[in-house]
Design an enzyme around this catalytic site. Structure first.
Site, mmCIF file in Angstrom:
data_model
loop_
_atom_site.group_PDB
_atom_site.id
_atom_site.type_symbol
_atom_site.label_atom_id
_atom_site.label_comp_id
_atom_site.label_asym_id
_atom_site.label_seq_id
_atom_site.Cartn_x
_atom_site.Cartn_y
_atom_site.Cartn_z
ATOM 1 N N TYR A 185 -1.233 -5.103 -2.997
ATOM 2 C CA TYR A 185 -0.342 -5.663 -1.965
ATOM 3 C C TYR A 185 -0.740 -5.169 -0.574
ATOM 4 O O TYR A 185 -0.982 -5.955 0.340
ATOM 5 C CB TYR A 185 1.122 -5.294 -2.250
ATOM 6 C CG TYR A 185 2.034 -5.471 -1.045
ATOM 7 C CD1 TYR A 185 2.323 -6.739 -0.557
ATOM 8 C CD2 TYR A 185 2.575 -4.365 -0.382
ATOM 9 C CE1 TYR A 185 3.141 -6.910 0.564
ATOM 10 C CE2 TYR A 185 3.393 -4.523 0.737
ATOM 11 C CZ TYR A 185 3.667 -5.798 1.208
ATOM 12 O OH TYR A 185 4.463 -5.963 2.320
ATOM 13 N N THR A 200 3.358 -4.552 7.373
ATOM 14 C CA THR A 200 4.024 -3.436 6.714
ATOM 15 C C THR A 200 3.390 -2.100 7.084
ATOM 16 O O THR A 200 2.206 -2.047 7.430
ATOM 17 C CB THR A 200 3.932 -3.634 5.187
ATOM 18 O OG1 THR A 200 4.359 -2.463 4.531
ATOM 19 C CG2 THR A 200 2.503 -3.924 4.730
ATOM 20 N N ASP A 201 4.164 -1.033 6.929
ATOM 21 C CA ASP A 201 3.600 0.304 7.154
ATOM 22 C C ASP A 201 2.667 0.727 6.013
ATOM 23 O O ASP A 201 1.906 1.687 6.137
ATOM 24 C CB ASP A 201 4.725 1.353 7.314
ATOM 25 C CG ASP A 201 5.660 1.459 6.118
ATOM 26 O OD1 ASP A 201 5.526 0.671 5.167
ATOM 27 O OD2 ASP A 201 6.546 2.344 6.145
ATOM 28 N N GLU A 202 2.723 -0.022 4.886
ATOM 29 C CA GLU A 202 1.908 0.381 3.722
ATOM 30 C C GLU A 202 0.414 0.260 3.983
ATOM 31 O O GLU A 202 -0.386 0.832 3.240
ATOM 32 C CB GLU A 202 2.292 -0.458 2.496
ATOM 33 C CG GLU A 202 3.730 -0.253 2.093
ATOM 34 C CD GLU A 202 4.038 -0.676 0.666
ATOM 35 O OE1 GLU A 202 3.111 -0.933 -0.104
ATOM 36 O OE2 GLU A 202 5.227 -0.736 0.344
ATOM 37 N N LYS A 246 -2.244 -7.152 2.701
ATOM 38 C CA LYS A 246 -1.591 -7.184 4.021
ATOM 39 C C LYS A 246 -2.555 -6.635 5.082
ATOM 40 O O LYS A 246 -2.616 -7.143 6.192
ATOM 41 C CB LYS A 246 -0.293 -6.365 4.008
ATOM 42 C CG LYS A 246 0.845 -6.976 3.213
ATOM 43 C CD LYS A 246 1.320 -8.330 3.731
ATOM 44 C CE LYS A 246 2.075 -8.234 5.038
ATOM 45 N NZ LYS A 246 2.648 -9.564 5.427
#
Ligand code: NAD
Ligand code: DAU
Length: 350
Positions: A155, A130-132, A159
């Site tokens: 989260y 993810t970009d998060e 990741k």
């Protein structure tokens, strides 16, 4: 090729399996999934009897499950999507995120390393992330593949941890890994805890649409079919050890995307005035640690793998809204159990 797709019963995984079987009918797909609240085999009903598709009910937290699936199907490549994926749940119950996203990814890497040991560099392991992991942007700038990791939620931290493990298995053991970091997806089969399907569901049921804070946070939205296409390209064409950012150059403030979808639904559902979906918009307490803005610079995958999003937002979102309107039985089914408890804890007890 015999490919294990982990998390194939989830939102992106089921879209990927459906498109992959169509585009690569010669491949054999093994959907490895433990069917959490987010996993639903109804998503794959149309291909459940396809001769090149197999479902294996297994849990990444249990190495013996992964080993048994590798052994049974003689797995040759992995596309790893299984994860706990919802930020709000990671704030309520972070433990599951550490166990599945970090320990689970470690278990998968170890099994693959052991199983492919003599020919490790020949077997592709694509990790969907993810970009998060990059944290939050201010008003300007974009996430690039070289942007330092600064995850802000349990989260995104979990990741980020999984990304680091995948990277380490490339550098240390020579595993043939690829990492993709994508922005917010929308489309059919997304569980109605995420903003877009939640707001469509609440509009249909004339329930309040919860907008966190003042609605000024920005996300970069990509149609799930374009994400699946990027994964396919990266799987087939990327060099080992590469990472790619994937995004739609399609930034929206939350409140603007909510109003846009409300306008579309007003037309479809023939609502106006006091009955308009706009009237359901309700500003609620903000998400703790809420990232302000995500925006992806996807020039690397565009230039090196010739990937471009095919769907304009107007087309993608219309297809998505129409899909939810046409699949109310699916929405009712996936939200009939555990979802009810989560919804009360997340929205009604705050
Ligand atoms: P999802 O929550 O819809 O699906 C996750 C799937 O993983 C479910 O089928 C679930 O049953 C399965 N799963 C969870 N824990 C498992 C375990 N321990 N063992 C086996 N299976 C397990 O998720 P999604 O939105 O489809 O996201 C898929 C992947 O893509 C995730 O890794 C996520 O981080 C990443 N991603 C998602 C988005 C997005 O906008 N949804 C964007 C970028 C990246
Ligand atoms: O950026 C990629 C990520 O996008 C993925 O890695 C995650 O798996 C996926 O869940 C998504 O994370 P977000 O937190 O951005 O998505 P979500 O749909 O939960 O929220 C989108 C924005 O809308 C965010 O700013 C929070 C806000 N929001 C969300 C919900 C559920 C609301 O205002 N109200 C809500 O009820």
């Amino acid at each position: 090729m015999k490919i294990m797709i982990t998390g194939g019963a989830g939102f992106i995984g089921s879209n990927l399996i459906l498109s992959w079987l169509e585009n690569h009918p010669e491949d054999i797909l093994v959907n490895f999934d433990c069917l959490t609240y987010a996993g639903n085999l109804a998503n794959l009903k149309e291909i459940e009897n396809h001769s090149n598709y197999h479902f294996y009910k297994g849990d990444l937290r249990l190495p013996k499950d992964i080993e048994a699936a590798f052994e049974k199907y003689q797995i040759e490549a992995v596309i790893h999507l299984a994860a706990e994926s919802h930020v709000d749940r990671s704030i309520l119950t972070p433990d599951q995120f550490i166990q599945t996203n970090i320990v689970g990814t470690f278990n998968l890497l170890e099994t693959a390393k052991h199983f492919w040991q003599t020919e490790l560099s020949k077997h592709r392991f694509l990790h969907v992330s993810t970009d998060e992991v990059y944290g939050s942007l201010g008003e300007s700038g974009y996430f690039q593949e070289t942007t330092p990791y600064r995850p802000n939620s349990p989260y995104s931290a979990s990741k980020a941890g999984s990304d680091h493990l995948v990277r380490a298995y490339y550098h240390t053991y020579g595993m043939n890994t690829i990492i993709t970091n994508c922005s917010n997806n929308y489309g059919p089969y997304q569980f109605p805890e995420k903003l877009i399907p939640l707001l469509i569901k609440n509009c249909m049921e004339q329930k309040p649409i919860p907008v966190y804070g003042n609605g000024s946070n920005i996300r970069d939205w990509l149609y799930v079919k374009d994400h699946c296409c990027a994964i396919d390209l990266a799987f087939h064409k990327a060099s080992a050890g590469e990472t790619y950012n994937i995004g739609g150059l399609n930034e929206w403030k939350n409140i603007d995307i909510v109003r846009y979808i409300c306008r579309y639904l007003d037309e479809k559902l023939n609502r106006s005035g006091d009955n308009s979906c706009q009237q359901l918009i309700t500003f609620v307490k903000d998400r703790p640690g809420h990232d302000q803005r995500y925006a992806i610079d996807a020039s690397k995958i565009q230039q090196t793998l010739s990937w471009q999003p095919e769907f304009s937002f107007e087309i993608g979102i219309q297809e998505t809204i129409n899909w939810y309107l046409d699949h109310q039985a699916w929405v009712a089914q996936v939200t009939s159990g555990e979802y009810q408890k989560y919804y009360i804890q997340q929205y009604e007890k705050r």
